[in-house]
Design a protein around this motif. Sequence first.
Motif: not given
Length: 212
Positions: A189, A116, A119-120
């Motif tokens: 993340e 990924r 924004r995914n």
Amino acid sequence: MRDKILSLLNNHGFVSGEKIAEQLGVSRTAVWKQIETLRGMGYRIVSVKNKGYRLISRPDIPYPEEVLPDLNTRVVGKSLYHFKTLSSTNLFARELAKKGVEDGTVVVADTQSMGRGRRNRAWFSPYGGLWFSVILYPGIPPQKGMMLTMIASIATVEGLKEVTDVDAEIKWPNDVLIKGKKVCGVLTEIDAEMDRINYAIVGVGINVNNRL
């Protein structure tokens, strides 16, 4: 044991199975089994009667046995997990971080099935690229989390220059380009409280041997 066998074979000459077994304190059968495992991993090792084993070539794969002996970092990469394939190195790293693994632990995969980007967005991760995630406990507030992405982007540019002598540039904050084509993306993340980051996962994908 595999890393010790490779170290003994690194002199580019023949080393007898008996000597390897004696050095490691194991049986010659155990040595043979490890040699077969290394061959299966892509190491080209020949054996000659009355001479022993000789390492001819090594695979171009980021095995711990390849990375760790030449690592000069203080934190990153001291612990390294390698997989042929993962759904996502970031997802696997997140589960490790929840268990409190060592700061700087790296998860690397030859391919990802669910890579990924921001924004995914899907990140195509075929064999030939370098897909990895770094687990960090940075001790900084969440507001400064973007710094990790920027640092990773800068480190990638500097690493490409040092290793390949190729000049790359950053499309801030997380893309690395060569002659206008994207060669790398960074996805950070975090898991955080109001005032601190519990852990950060810095995912990096580099198109090393892939067409751009």
